[in-house]
Design an enzyme around this catalytic site. Sequence first.
Site, PDB file in Angstrom:
ATOM      1  N   GLU A 288       0.925  -1.245  -0.129  1.00  0.00           N
ATOM      2  CA  GLU A 288      -0.003  -0.077   0.070  1.00  0.00           C
ATOM      3  C   GLU A 288       0.826   1.240  -0.120  1.00  0.00           C
ATOM      4  O   GLU A 288       0.909   1.794   0.887  1.00  0.00           O
ATOM      5  CB  GLU A 288      -0.920   0.089   0.999  1.00  0.00           C
ATOM      6  CG  GLU A 288      -0.385  -0.234   2.286  1.00  0.00           C
ATOM      7  CD  GLU A 288      -1.332  -0.523   3.625  1.00  0.00           C
ATOM      8  OE1 GLU A 288      -2.477  -0.985   3.488  1.00  0.00           O
ATOM      9  OE2 GLU A 288      -0.997  -0.371   4.754  1.00  0.00           O
ATOM     10  N   ARG A 291       3.411   7.561  -0.849  1.00  0.00           N
ATOM     11  CA  ARG A 291       4.294   8.520  -1.177  1.00  0.00           C
ATOM     12  C   ARG A 291       5.002   8.553  -2.682  1.00  0.00           C
ATOM     13  O   ARG A 291       5.154   9.103  -3.538  1.00  0.00           O
ATOM     14  CB  ARG A 291       5.798   8.370  -0.165  1.00  0.00           C
ATOM     15  CG  ARG A 291       6.576   9.348  -0.636  1.00  0.00           C
ATOM     16  CD  ARG A 291       8.010   9.391   0.243  1.00  0.00           C
ATOM     17  NE  ARG A 291       7.555   8.994   1.962  1.00  0.00           N
ATOM     18  CZ  ARG A 291       7.432  10.003   2.400  1.00  0.00           C
ATOM     19  NH1 ARG A 291       7.743  11.271   2.404  1.00  0.00           N
ATOM     20  NH2 ARG A 291       7.306   9.583   3.928  1.00  0.00           N
ATOM     21  N   TYR A 332       9.871  17.371   9.499  1.00  0.00           N
ATOM     22  CA  TYR A 332      10.953  16.388   9.550  1.00  0.00           C
ATOM     23  C   TYR A 332      12.290  17.096   8.983  1.00  0.00           C
ATOM     24  O   TYR A 332      12.983  16.201   8.606  1.00  0.00           O
ATOM     25  CB  TYR A 332      10.556  15.333   8.471  1.00  0.00           C
ATOM     26  CG  TYR A 332       8.869  15.122   8.498  1.00  0.00           C
ATOM     27  CD1 TYR A 332       8.363  14.161   9.656  1.00  0.00           C
ATOM     28  CD2 TYR A 332       8.177  15.141   7.636  1.00  0.00           C
ATOM     29  CE1 TYR A 332       7.032  14.172   9.905  1.00  0.00           C
ATOM     30  CE2 TYR A 332       6.851  14.807   7.592  1.00  0.00           C
ATOM     31  CZ  TYR A 332       6.384  14.347   8.703  1.00  0.00           C
ATOM     32  OH  TYR A 332       4.890  13.974   8.654  1.00  0.00           O
ATOM     33  N   CYS A 359       3.308  33.875  10.223  1.00  0.00           N
ATOM     34  CA  CYS A 359       3.794  34.535  11.186  1.00  0.00           C
ATOM     35  C   CYS A 359       4.648  33.756  12.031  1.00  0.00           C
ATOM     36  O   CYS A 359       4.230  33.524  13.275  1.00  0.00           O
ATOM     37  CB  CYS A 359       2.796  35.475  11.918  1.00  0.00           C
ATOM     38  SG  CYS A 359       3.504  36.618  13.021  1.00  0.00           S
TER      39      CYS A 359
HETATM   40  N1  LLP Z   1       0.302   2.004   4.976  1.00  0.00           N
HETATM   41  C1  LLP Z   1       0.332   2.596   6.395  1.00  0.00           C
HETATM   42  C2  LLP Z   1      -0.483   1.706   7.484  1.00  0.00           C
HETATM   43  C3  LLP Z   1       0.918   3.751   6.792  1.00  0.00           C
HETATM   44  O1  LLP Z   1       0.923   4.004   7.853  1.00  0.00           O
HETATM   45  C4  LLP Z   1       1.530   4.393   5.513  1.00  0.00           C
HETATM   46  C5  LLP Z   1       1.786   5.860   6.031  1.00  0.00           C
HETATM   47  C6  LLP Z   1       1.614   4.008   4.213  1.00  0.00           C
HETATM   48  C7  LLP Z   1       0.819   2.975   4.068  1.00  0.00           C
HETATM   49  C8  LLP Z   1       1.941   4.595   3.041  1.00  0.00           C
HETATM   50  O2  LLP Z   1       3.392   4.938   3.418  1.00  0.00           O
HETATM   51  P1  LLP Z   1       4.181   5.605   2.098  1.00  0.00           P
HETATM   52  O3  LLP Z   1       4.284   4.611   0.949  1.00  0.00           O
HETATM   53  O4  LLP Z   1       3.419   6.755   1.725  1.00  0.00           O
HETATM   54  O5  LLP Z   1       5.574   5.689   2.676  1.00  0.00           O
HETATM   55  N2  LLP Z   1       3.578  12.392   6.697  1.00  0.00           N
HETATM   56  C9  LLP Z   1       5.021  11.856   6.571  1.00  0.00           C
HETATM   57  C10 LLP Z   1       4.733  10.468   6.202  1.00  0.00           C
HETATM   58  C11 LLP Z   1       3.661   9.568   7.058  1.00  0.00           C
HETATM   59  C12 LLP Z   1       3.293   8.242   6.877  1.00  0.00           C
HETATM   60  C13 LLP Z   1       2.286   7.682   7.452  1.00  0.00           C
HETATM   61  N3  LLP Z   1       1.877   6.265   7.122  1.00  0.00           N
HETATM   62  C14 LLP Z   1       5.818  12.657   5.588  1.00  0.00           C
HETATM   63  O6  LLP Z   1       5.226  13.577   5.024  1.00  0.00           O
HETATM   64  O7  LLP Z   1       6.793  12.000   5.186  1.00  0.00           O
END
Ligand code: LLP
Length: 429
Positions: A288, A291, A332, A359
Amino acid sequence: MFGDYEVRNGHLYISGADTVELAKKYGTPLYVMSEDVVRASCRELKGALDKYYDSCGMITYASKAMCVKEMCRIVACEGLGIDCVSGGELYTAKEAGVPMEKVHYHGNNKTDDEIRFGLDMKVGKFIVDSYEELIKVNKFAGEKGIVQKILIRVTPGVDAHTHDFIKTGQIDSKFGFAIETGAAEEISKKAVTLENVFLSGFHCHIGSQIFEKEPFVETAEIMLDFINDMENKLGMTFTNLVLGGGFGIKYTEDDKPLPYDEILKPVLLYVKERRIKEGKDLIRLGFEPGRSIAGPAGVTLYTVGSVKEIPGIRTYVSVDGGMGDNPRYILYQAKYEFLIAGRADQPKEKIVSVCGKCCESGDMLGENVPLGEVSEGDILAVKATGAYNYSMASNYNRIPRPPVVFVSKGEDRLCVKRESYEDLVKLDI
Ligand code: LLP
């Protein structure tokens, strides 16, 4: 997986569309998403599953990365399922016409309303994340006279090398049930006694922005061991295993992501060979990613408002957006590549700090980054902003959120309107 950028006559193009023209047409700040990149990612992902795993599985797009109707429509059109982590994401997917049986419903603390909404929507699977949720899904499903398919979210104890805030596979996590402590076994034993839920398998996710292949193989090994153990103890067969998302993308030249084919090959072959060796059917395998599908597809465009040089200290370049539309630097210290859209080929000799208009001193998009000559009125482009930008945007300082334009083969279309001042006070009484 690497974006679709090009420089023509000094201008930055994304999937055939001139970003300078897009900024003129729609104004700034502006999120631009390449439909072509999104589609290419979906196809590569599915291609790897077909090639190394006999197509026995499903890719669900983690919509938290970028959840708007058009994004849901595109990935669904490519045959992907969708991972929703809240009632709001689920509602968006429904409104986009996503087939509900392809939805995985996440969330470590789904409210009663969200649980009922998911059941009413007939989502494919609930990913159960707590004991309380399990009991409630069973109870509410019973009240509705249905049996809900579920997966249990497990923490496999794998340490992915990524930022602490986006690690999720270790025991010390708010998510899931740890194998090591016995919690995963205990909840599985409970789940199979309940009448209105059907436990079809297990889920895990070890973190985000991961570049190595090994953690995925290691996770698969741990999860298959666990599944075998549960099958023996419970005398039943599990048909589903979701290994999460987390594939890293290229934000700057320092990031070296692997193509999907390379990162997925070892884990797919490992699971396939092991299942064959054990004389078992292939387990339906799920991934799943969020990003890696949305991120490389996006570019954000801003207009430079002022350039302030503080001799011997630094140069601040202020843009007409900031932490409201992209909080990732503040959260981050995320790194991005910046360039002037109308002089995309200029040398980046000048080092600057790009700041927003909130601000708040910490409202930065990048500190000490190479940019080159810059002055008021320039369009500043930030690459690889398709994931976790729009979806994490806020109205801090009552700044309206930017619109989203999708481009494909040089054609652009508005998919999310720019918020207006009226929108900002719409809910105020
Ligand atoms: N599945 C689950 C259960 C997750 O918690 C996440 C991401 C994904 C899939 C997708 O992961 P990806 O393929 O997107 O890495 N806001 C943070 C990223 C938080 C990710 C949360 N969970 C950022 O901007 O880097």
